[in-house]
Design a protein around this motif. Sequence first.
Motif, mmCIF file in Angstrom:
data_model
loop_
_atom_site.group_PDB
_atom_site.id
_atom_site.type_symbol
_atom_site.label_atom_id
_atom_site.label_comp_id
_atom_site.label_asym_id
_atom_site.label_seq_id
_atom_site.Cartn_x
_atom_site.Cartn_y
_atom_site.Cartn_z
ATOM 1 N N ASP A 1 0.829 -1.205 0.000
ATOM 2 C CA ASP A 1 0.000 0.000 0.000
ATOM 3 C C ASP A 1 0.859 1.249 0.000
ATOM 4 O O ASP A 1 1.886 1.316 0.675
ATOM 5 C CB ASP A 1 -0.932 0.001 1.224
ATOM 6 N N ASP B 1 -1.522 9.628 -1.117
ATOM 7 C CA ASP B 1 -2.280 9.060 -2.237
ATOM 8 C C ASP B 1 -3.758 9.406 -2.100
ATOM 9 O O ASP B 1 -4.250 9.639 -0.998
ATOM 10 C CB ASP B 1 -2.157 7.526 -2.250
ATOM 11 N N SER C 1 -11.127 5.192 0.489
ATOM 12 C CA SER C 1 -11.495 4.418 1.681
ATOM 13 C C SER C 1 -11.408 5.246 2.961
ATOM 14 O O SER C 1 -11.973 4.879 3.985
ATOM 15 C CB SER C 1 -10.594 3.196 1.814
#
Length: 364
Positions: free
Chosen positions: A30, A35, A39
């Motif tokens: 991840d 980024d 979520s």
Amino acid sequence: MPVVIVGGGIVGLSIAYGLLKTDQSVVVLDGAEEDFRASHGNFGLVWVQGKGANAPAYASWTRQSAALWQDYAADLLEETGVDVSLSQTGGIEYFTDAAELEAYVARLTQLRDDLGGDYPFDVLDREAVKERVPEVGEKVIGGVFSTMDGHVNPLKLLRALTIAVRKAGGDIFTGVQVVDIEAGDDGFAAVLKDGTKVDGERLILAAGLGALQLGHNLGFSMPIRPQQGQVLITEKLPYFLKYPSGTLRQVNEGGVQIGASKAEVGMIDSIDIPTVAKLAKHATDIFPHLGKVKLVRSWAALRIMSQDGLPIYQRSTKFPRASFVTCHSGITLSAAHARLLPDWILERNTAPDLSHFSESRFHV
Ligand SMILES: Cc1cc2nc3c(=O)[nH]c(=O)nc-3n(C[C@H](O)[C@H](O)[C@H](O)COP(=O)(O)OP(=O)(O)OC[C@H]3O[C@@H](n4cnc5c(N)ncnc54)[C@H](O)[C@@H]3O)c2cc1C
């Protein structure tokens, strides 16, 4: 060799959790805090009503996932001690405009017909809405109630999945950017920014908007784009809102969440005052008492949208052991991704039929 999952958002972690249950070894890679991460900024609905109008396969898939959620949340609680605060007491879409309500009911009726009648919803007049939620304002003329809908705490879901994956023996590496994916006869190597390679027998690209930089080598066309959503949250209030709607819900800690806007503004994930004002007006039209409470936070995040809004489940045509998975309702679909998708990834004959969701639908 493990299954390597690029992307540790809700989609990647739900799949990782599901794969571990089938005794696969799993590595999740991840990226960075900066980024784009849907979520971390979503609305937390496990929502069915209205989804998949003109696309019954999507309506069914969504419903299947919602039906798995109680058991899924119970498993996560037992395995991790984290209560994701699932509530599935049903949801209400509130309407202030009769024509909009009529059009919405026509869409749901069509969907119910397409699904052979099994699609529960009740059209409520103003009085019926007031009976269920006495706080609604004068402008509300009616609503639609469905037992299918609910909501969770999405950040608790992320936490629970992270713990569950690690507890089941999965590796999650955070702060690692995959810059390339090499495909060979024996599998794949995810190449990290520092040059390290992580080998896997299978590879799942679940990197949200980050997939746009990675998927072409594997033969994916990735017809996705960002769609901005802005969200507000009020101070904690006494509990009054039993039924979430697509735009208003009272979270388990007490605040009322308001949102989410929809805007095609590219990769911009900052709020703007006109949108915030519009969201606040909508909220006070439905619940006037919210006009007197404080907003404590607002944020924007980017949805990962396909051209038709449906998920994409695509096996690479060049390297069949690589799959691309993305969707704009990753909370709702988390249960299906954990419970049903692993069989599709592992190419088992018990796999769900996901042919409606391949990229080929965009190429005709
Ligand atoms: C405002 C808003 C409201 C929403 N409301 C709902 C809702 O109510 N209900 C619902 O079901 N869904 C909702 N959604 C959608 C839901 O949030 C998304 O479907 C879901 O979060 C997508 O998860 P993901 O893991 O695919 O993507 P992301 O959460 O974006 O995660 C992608 C991950 O990949 C990582 N990554 C990217 N590139 C790389 C790389 N090169 N190397 C390594 N890692 C990389 C990133 O760091 C990130 O952690 C909403 C979304 C938004 C924006």
